[in-house]
Scaffold this active site. Structure first.
Site, PDB file in Angstrom:
ATOM      1  N   TYR A 105      14.571   1.832   4.995  1.00  0.00           N
ATOM      2  CA  TYR A 105      13.581   0.798   5.298  1.00  0.00           C
ATOM      3  C   TYR A 105      13.305  -0.065   4.076  1.00  0.00           C
ATOM      4  O   TYR A 105      13.385  -1.295   4.137  1.00  0.00           O
ATOM      5  CB  TYR A 105      12.292   1.457   5.790  1.00  0.00           C
ATOM      6  CG  TYR A 105      11.229   0.485   6.239  1.00  0.00           C
ATOM      7  CD1 TYR A 105      11.397  -0.282   7.391  1.00  0.00           C
ATOM      8  CD2 TYR A 105      10.039   0.340   5.532  1.00  0.00           C
ATOM      9  CE1 TYR A 105      10.419  -1.172   7.823  1.00  0.00           C
ATOM     10  CE2 TYR A 105       9.055  -0.541   5.954  1.00  0.00           C
ATOM     11  CZ  TYR A 105       9.248  -1.291   7.093  1.00  0.00           C
ATOM     12  OH  TYR A 105       8.283  -2.165   7.514  1.00  0.00           O
ATOM     13  N   ARG A 151      -4.664   3.288   0.073  1.00  0.00           N
ATOM     14  CA  ARG A 151      -4.041   2.279   0.918  1.00  0.00           C
ATOM     15  C   ARG A 151      -5.050   1.169   1.178  1.00  0.00           C
ATOM     16  O   ARG A 151      -6.256   1.360   1.052  1.00  0.00           O
ATOM     17  CB  ARG A 151      -3.588   2.876   2.259  1.00  0.00           C
ATOM     18  CG  ARG A 151      -2.493   3.932   2.165  1.00  0.00           C
ATOM     19  CD  ARG A 151      -1.162   3.367   1.720  1.00  0.00           C
ATOM     20  NE  ARG A 151      -0.113   4.386   1.725  1.00  0.00           N
ATOM     21  CZ  ARG A 151       0.160   5.182   0.706  1.00  0.00           C
ATOM     22  NH1 ARG A 151      -0.557   5.081  -0.418  1.00  0.00           N
ATOM     23  NH2 ARG A 151       1.136   6.066   0.774  1.00  0.00           N
ATOM     24  N   PRO A 208       4.191   6.460  -1.678  1.00  0.00           N
ATOM     25  CA  PRO A 208       3.506   5.679  -2.716  1.00  0.00           C
ATOM     26  C   PRO A 208       2.101   6.211  -2.992  1.00  0.00           C
ATOM     27  O   PRO A 208       1.370   6.556  -2.071  1.00  0.00           O
ATOM     28  CB  PRO A 208       3.442   4.269  -2.106  1.00  0.00           C
ATOM     29  CG  PRO A 208       4.496   4.253  -1.051  1.00  0.00           C
ATOM     30  CD  PRO A 208       4.566   5.638  -0.521  1.00  0.00           C
TER      31      PRO A 208
END
Length: 326
Positions: free
Chosen positions: A148, A214, A277
């Site tokens: 991706y 996030r 991440p």
């Protein structure tokens, strides 16, 4: 309005983002061709649009050329959650790369303006925080997420090379975490996961201690950004970050979902997946300056609307076997 009377192709149009975009384009007066192979998109997402005089639904895989006459192309086709894009990683890369080549080829032939839905995943596990568009990223090219991440990075390369070499009019947006109604309930993304688990009073799965961060952008805000970017002149091509600069830890999100659903769920920790991440937050100065765009929907408000959607969806799913048996 800018999109009025334009013939617009939306690839991945029956997906989460694509279906909302199709809706907004129709509201703006466009004629919409929605293309999807239904790998992750569903007819349910666009069934309320079928029958609209300016809407056409076409089953097609962007890995193969498409011959239609259009003024604009929004290229959204690609599985976007780890569960889906890791299910068939070779096909994921093909969708990003072959799909970009085919859609850019179409844009070149019919002289259409073309938008690429890129991703914040091009930044990888960032060593720069927050992430401006000038940051080149920290991506593992051979890891389980590479299909991706690198597929989208290659698609950006193709878009800019088609612009430089063939003068194709491009728009590239890097999308940060987006949520809202019509998310796939089993896509493994954090918002849908937490809401479904909370509504069913199941344990909420947090990876690590939930300290990774996030930024969550509501779908209506994001789609407005798409359309504003497409409406700019040829001097604005991107890449432009589109996302909400509000930053939350995953644990904070879990606690908020539990509060809003009134759930009895407990938060349970699991090992961190590879290459996950640790931080993700966009710098949106370019979007503010060039598009006059910034998110308006606060997380609590957007989660309320998303929870209502999933609550209805789960109730419908609970009823469906009984209906079939009657």
């Amino acid at each position: 309005m800018y999109h009025a009377n334009k013939r617009v192709l939306v690839t991945g149009g029956a997906g989460f983002l694509g279906s909302h975009l199709c809706e907004r384009l129709l509201e703006a007066g466009a004629e919409v061709i929605c293309v999807d192979n239904f790998f992750t998109g569903t007819r349910r997402n666009v069934e309320h649009l079928i029958g609209h005089k300016r809407f056409e639904l076409m089953r097609h895989d962007v890995c193969f050329p498409l011959f239609v006459e259009v003024d604009e192309i929004y290229n959204l086709a690609c599985p976007a959650s780890p569960i889906h894009y890791q299910h068939d990683p070779v096909q994921t890369t093909k969708t990003s790369v072959h799909g970009a080549i085919n859609m850019l080829g179409l844009a070149k032939r019919v002289r259409a303006k073309i938008f690429q839905a890129s991703t914040s995943e091009v930044y990888g596990d960032p060593s720069v925080h927050p992430q401006p568009e000038e940051y080149w990223g920290n991506v593992n090219p051979i890891g389980p997420r590479s299909c991706y991440d690198e597929g989208k990075r290659c698609a950006e390369t193709l878009f800019f090379d088609y612009n430089r070499q063939h003068k194709v009019r491009i728009k590239v947006a890097r999308i940060f975490n987006t949520y809202g109604p019509r998310m796939h309930p089993n896509d493994g993304r954090v918002v849908s996961n937490f809401i479904v688990q909370a509504l069913q009073n199941q344990d909420i799965s947090v990876y690590g201690a939930g300290e990774q961060t996030r930024s969550f952008c509501y779908v209506d805000d994001l789609v407005a950004g798409f359309m504003k970017l497409m409406a700019t002149g040829d001097d604005v091509i991107g890449p432009i970050n589109l996302g909400n600069p509000g930053e939350f830890t995953i644990r904070q999100l879990a606690e908020l979902v539990i509060e809003l659903t009134g759930s009895r769920s407990r938060i349970v920790e699991f090992p961190l997946p590879q290459d996950d991440p640790k931080q993700r937050r966009p710098v949106i100065d370019k979007a503010k300056a060039q598009l006059d765009w910034e998110p308006k929907v606060h997380l609590r408000e957007g989660l309320g609307k998303t929870i209502a959607y999933f609550d209805q969806l789960l109730k419908e799913n609970d009823r469906s076997p009984a209906v079939a048996a009657s």
